[in-house]
Motif scaffolding. Structure first.
Motif, short mmCIF file in Angstrom:
data_model
loop_
_atom_site.label_atom_id
_atom_site.label_comp_id
_atom_site.label_asym_id
_atom_site.label_seq_id
_atom_site.Cartn_x
_atom_site.Cartn_y
_atom_site.Cartn_z
N HIS A 1 -1.67 1.98 -5.30
CA HIS A 1 -1.21 2.32 -3.96
C HIS A 1 -0.36 3.60 -3.98
CE1 HIS A 1 0.25 1.70 0.13
NE2 HIS A 1 1.46 1.94 -0.34
N HIS B 1 7.61 6.39 -2.62
CA HIS B 1 8.01 5.79 -1.34
C HIS B 1 8.25 4.28 -1.45
CE1 HIS B 1 3.78 4.66 -1.13
NE2 HIS B 1 4.06 3.87 -0.14
N ASP B 2 7.51 3.60 -2.33
CA ASP B 2 7.67 2.15 -2.47
C ASP B 2 8.49 1.77 -3.69
OD1 ASP B 2 6.51 1.09 -0.18
OD2 ASP B 2 4.50 1.05 -1.03
N HIS C 1 9.80 5.02 5.63
CA HIS C 1 8.35 5.15 5.83
C HIS C 1 7.73 3.99 6.62
CE1 HIS C 1 8.57 2.83 2.04
NE2 HIS C 1 7.43 2.29 2.41
N ASP D 1 0.58 6.38 4.22
CA ASP D 1 0.83 5.01 3.73
C ASP D 1 -0.03 4.00 4.50
OD1 ASP D 1 2.15 2.99 2.25
OD2 ASP D 1 3.60 2.67 3.87
#
Ligand SMILES: [Fe+2]
Ligand SMILES: [Fe+2]
Length: 375
Positions: free
Chosen positions: A191, A223-224, A277, A306
């Protein structure tokens, strides 16, 4: 990659073994009760031998007789002769010193589980993309390990990785990148690499400066990052999440803030992308419910990448949506997403769509690239 962790009694507070579920999909078993059936789907067995009784070590040995090829890693104190002898009784095992640090433990497990990416790559993967993928996987390993400790982020590795991704996207295009990335076994790695590739391609399409392209790509990779605080058994759960689990997963944005806030080596824009996000322009997102001008352009762009990735990726509980359908969904999110940016995202989607079509044709032609298609 599934890891079984077995111990005789509860794991002690502060034990490195307790952190394994943040790095691998893991199940904890009691040494007295484990059976060979529990071990069938496992790729590695971690055996914590602290305070293990001879009787329970014997019952574990019996269970292991049916899975002779399962890799085993014994956690021992080398000063404890009983534990060393117990470990040796399992036959071919790797040993890890209990007082060793978490990074060393995870590296050891990675070495034992290392998949052969060269064998997994699609035959048509170009060399630049292949190299960029291997570099990015190594970089994500470093990011995850740094996030789990107080060590600084690996800035030199990050810079090298961004350069590799930029070269791969420029030379081979986003479709080649997405095809290569799909061969990684971890959903979170896949991802993050997909969002990073789409972000890089999007920033190029928008005509942003090289610096801005790098920031958006790095935002995609990181981002994650807050998900490193959530056990993989929840992140990779095949079925629906319970309300409590959903609540925990949503907190990854706040965990991301915690992980990054004191790290001066990470640009402010990247920190914002990690925290915001999941925010929407109409204020219906989380964690803060900010709206409109409070959400800057880079965050808006990474949110689009995303959501598009989440819709087009395959998960154990859902099939992938074709790129053009996912794009139609982005267009329908009128109040939530910046529709000027969604329109600007269309060329990226067309490239991805063409790549998906190309893969289908390749499959039809038994893996051989058909002429007349673009990649
Ligand atoms: Fe997220
Ligand atoms: Fe995400």
């Amino acid at each position: 990659m599934n890891v079984a962790v077995v111990s005789d009694g509860p794991l002690k507070e502060g034990s490195n073994v307790r952190n394994i579920p943040f790095f691998y999909t893991s199940r904890l078993f009691s040494m007295a009760e484990i059976s060979s059936r529990n071990l069938q789907e496992m790729h590695l067995l971690v055996i914590e031998l602290e305070d293990a009784t001879g009787e329970h070590v014997e019952s574990l040995k019996t269970a292991l007789a049916d899975v002779p090829d399962l890799s085993k890693l014994c956690i021992v104190s080398k000063a404890n002769r009983r534990e060393v002898v117990q470990a040796a009784a399992f036959g071919r095992v790797e040993i890890f010193e209990r007082d060793g640090d978490l990074t060393a433990l995870v590296r050891k497990m990675r070495d034992m589980l290392q998949p052969d990416f060269e064998a997994l790559f699609p035959e048509t993967t170009p060399e630049t993309t292949r190299q960029a993928f291997l570099q990015t996987v190594a970089c994500l390993d470093e990011i995850v390990l740094a996030a789990a400790s107080s060590r600084p982020m690996p800035v030199r590795t990050l810079a090298r990785t961004l350069h590799h991704i930029y070269s791969a996207l420029t030379r081979d295009g986003i479709s080649a990148w997405l095809s290569a990335v799909r061969c990684h076994h971890s959903h979170t790695y896949r991802h993050s690499m997909m969002v990073a590739g789409l972000a890089g391609a999007f920033a190029q399409t928008l005509g942003w400066s090289h610096k801005e392209q790098e920031l958006l790509t790095l935002g995609g990779l990181m981002h994650d990052i807050g998900k490193t605080r959530i056990p993989l058994s929840i992140l990779d759960k095949p079925g629906e999440l319970t309300p409590d689990e959903t609540e925990l997963v949503r907190r990854h944005t706040l965990f991301g803030r915690d992980i990054l806030k004191n790290r001066l080596e990470i640009p402010f824009e990247v920190k914002k992308m990690a925290v915001q996000h999941h925010e929407f322009l109409d204020g219906s997102g989380y964690p803060q419910g900010i709206a409109g001008d409070q959400i800057d352009t880079m965050v808006r762009a990474i949110t689009i990448c995303d959501i598009f990735t989440a819709m087009t990726e395959t998960r154990s509980y859902k099939a992938a949506i074709p790129p053009r359908n996912a794009y139609a969904d982005l267009c329908s999110m009128k109040t939530q997403l910046d529709q000027d940016l969604v329109r600007a995202f269309q060329p990226v989607v067309l490239s991805v769509d063409l790549g998906a079509l190309n893969r289908t044709v390749e499959t039809l032609f038994d893996g051989k690239k058909a002429t007349g298609t673009a990649g």
